[in-house]
Design a protein around this motif. Structure first.
Motif, short mmCIF file in Angstrom:
data_model
loop_
_atom_site.label_atom_id
_atom_site.label_comp_id
_atom_site.label_asym_id
_atom_site.label_seq_id
_atom_site.Cartn_x
_atom_site.Cartn_y
_atom_site.Cartn_z
N LEU A 249 0.81 -1.22 0.00
CA LEU A 249 0.00 0.00 0.00
C LEU A 249 0.84 1.28 0.00
CD1 LEU A 249 -2.98 0.62 -0.16
CD2 LEU A 249 -3.00 0.86 2.30
N PRO A 250 1.90 1.41 0.80
CA PRO A 250 2.71 2.63 0.70
C PRO A 250 3.37 2.81 -0.67
CG PRO A 250 3.19 1.50 2.75
CD PRO A 250 2.32 0.60 1.94
N MET A 251 3.76 1.71 -1.29
CA MET A 251 4.35 1.82 -2.63
C MET A 251 3.31 2.27 -3.65
SD MET A 251 7.28 -0.99 -3.10
CE MET A 251 6.75 -2.52 -2.44
N VAL A 252 2.10 1.80 -3.51
CA VAL A 252 1.03 2.22 -4.42
C VAL A 252 0.74 3.71 -4.24
CG1 VAL A 252 -1.44 1.95 -4.91
CG2 VAL A 252 0.00 -0.06 -4.63
N PHE A 253 0.69 4.17 -3.00
CA PHE A 253 0.47 5.60 -2.74
C PHE A 253 1.61 6.45 -3.30
CE2 PHE A 253 -2.44 4.71 1.06
CZ PHE A 253 -3.57 4.88 0.28
N LEU A 254 2.84 6.01 -3.10
CA LEU A 254 3.98 6.74 -3.63
C LEU A 254 3.95 6.79 -5.15
CD1 LEU A 254 6.67 8.19 -3.08
CD2 LEU A 254 7.77 5.96 -3.21
N PHE A 255 3.65 5.67 -5.78
CA PHE A 255 3.57 5.63 -7.24
C PHE A 255 2.45 6.54 -7.75
CE2 PHE A 255 1.79 3.70 -11.11
CZ PHE A 255 2.90 3.81 -11.93
N THR A 256 1.30 6.52 -7.09
CA THR A 256 0.18 7.37 -7.50
C THR A 256 0.53 8.85 -7.34
OG1 THR A 256 -1.35 5.64 -6.79
CG2 THR A 256 -2.26 7.84 -7.11
N THR A 257 1.17 9.20 -6.24
CA THR A 257 1.59 10.59 -6.03
C THR A 257 2.59 11.04 -7.08
OG1 THR A 257 1.25 10.30 -3.67
CG2 THR A 257 2.57 12.18 -4.35
N MET A 258 3.54 10.19 -7.39
CA MET A 258 4.54 10.54 -8.41
C MET A 258 3.89 10.71 -9.79
SD MET A 258 7.18 11.03 -6.72
CE MET A 258 8.70 10.93 -7.57
N MET A 259 2.91 9.90 -10.10
CA MET A 259 2.21 10.03 -11.39
C MET A 259 1.41 11.33 -11.45
SD MET A 259 3.22 7.59 -13.19
CE MET A 259 2.15 7.74 -14.57
N ILE A 260 0.82 11.72 -10.35
CA ILE A 260 0.10 13.00 -10.32
C ILE A 260 1.06 14.15 -10.53
CG2 ILE A 260 -1.17 14.58 -8.80
CD1 ILE A 260 -2.56 12.06 -7.65
N PHE A 261 2.21 14.11 -9.87
CA PHE A 261 3.18 15.19 -10.05
C PHE A 261 3.82 15.15 -11.43
CE2 PHE A 261 2.65 16.11 -5.68
CZ PHE A 261 2.97 17.45 -5.59
N LEU A 262 3.92 14.00 -12.04
CA LEU A 262 4.39 13.92 -13.43
C LEU A 262 3.39 14.59 -14.36
CD1 LEU A 262 6.48 12.86 -15.46
CD2 LEU A 262 5.11 10.77 -15.59
N ALA A 263 2.11 14.43 -14.08
CA ALA A 263 1.08 15.12 -14.87
C ALA A 263 1.17 16.63 -14.66
CB ALA A 263 -0.31 14.61 -14.49
N PHE A 264 1.40 17.08 -13.42
CA PHE A 264 1.59 18.51 -13.17
C PHE A 264 2.80 19.04 -13.92
CE2 PHE A 264 -0.57 18.51 -8.73
CZ PHE A 264 -1.81 18.53 -9.34
N TYR A 265 3.89 18.28 -13.91
CA TYR A 265 5.11 18.68 -14.62
C TYR A 265 4.84 18.81 -16.12
CZ TYR A 265 9.71 18.23 -16.76
OH TYR A 265 10.81 18.41 -17.53
#
Length: 150
Positions: free
Chosen positions: A18-34
């Motif tokens: 679960l923490p890895m899934v949250f980290l991956f999801t957060t990174m994907m959101i910030f990649l979209a922002f970038y």
């Protein structure tokens, strides 16, 4: 009454995954922002350069002022993941160049910087537009009209 026991391996796996899934999801959101911010910066840099390249500006100072005003106004309030955004406008006899630069705000960046060397989240976008000279354009079109048989 029969007591039913279930294995606890699912709880252990969930606590690891679960923490890895949250980290991956957060990174994907910030990649979209970038990606969004980069797209906005590229479009705004070209539009600001294009506004400064108009044929109604007689001096480089007028072209510079128009591009400078547009460069500041076009990105105002539109960017999500950038901090310390600056812009620079350069006007020459032939081109108007607009550059944006800033640092990308990424979660866990300081933590990641401890493990990865030469980590740079600095974004720079540059665009240029050719300055219009109506007299030169009209003369070129007249020459082409004489060369084309009627």
């Amino acid at each position: 009454m029969e007591k039913k026991s279930e294995p606890a391996y699912f709880t252990v796996e969930a606590s690891l995954i679960l923490p890895m899934v949250f980290l991956f999801t957060t990174m994907m959101i910030f990649l979209a922002f970038y990606s969004y911010d980069r797209c906005i910066m590229e479009q705004s840099a070209y539009e600001a350069a294009l506004r400064g390249s108009g044929n109604h500006f007689k001096t480089a100072g007028e072209a510079y002022q128009a591009a400078e005003n547009a460069a500041g106004r076009l990105v105002d309030g539109k960017l999500f993941a950038l901090q310390n955004l600056t812009h620079q406008v350069t006007v020459t006899a032939d081109y108007v160049t607009v550059s944006y630069s800033g640092t990308v705000n990424m979660p866990l960046l300081s933590w990641l910087g401890e493990y990865v060397t030469d980590l740079d989240f600095f974004m720079k976008v540059t665009s240029k537009a050719k300055r219009c000279r109506p007299t030169k354009t009209i003369r070129g079109i007249r020459i082409l009209n004489h060369l084309i048989p009627q």
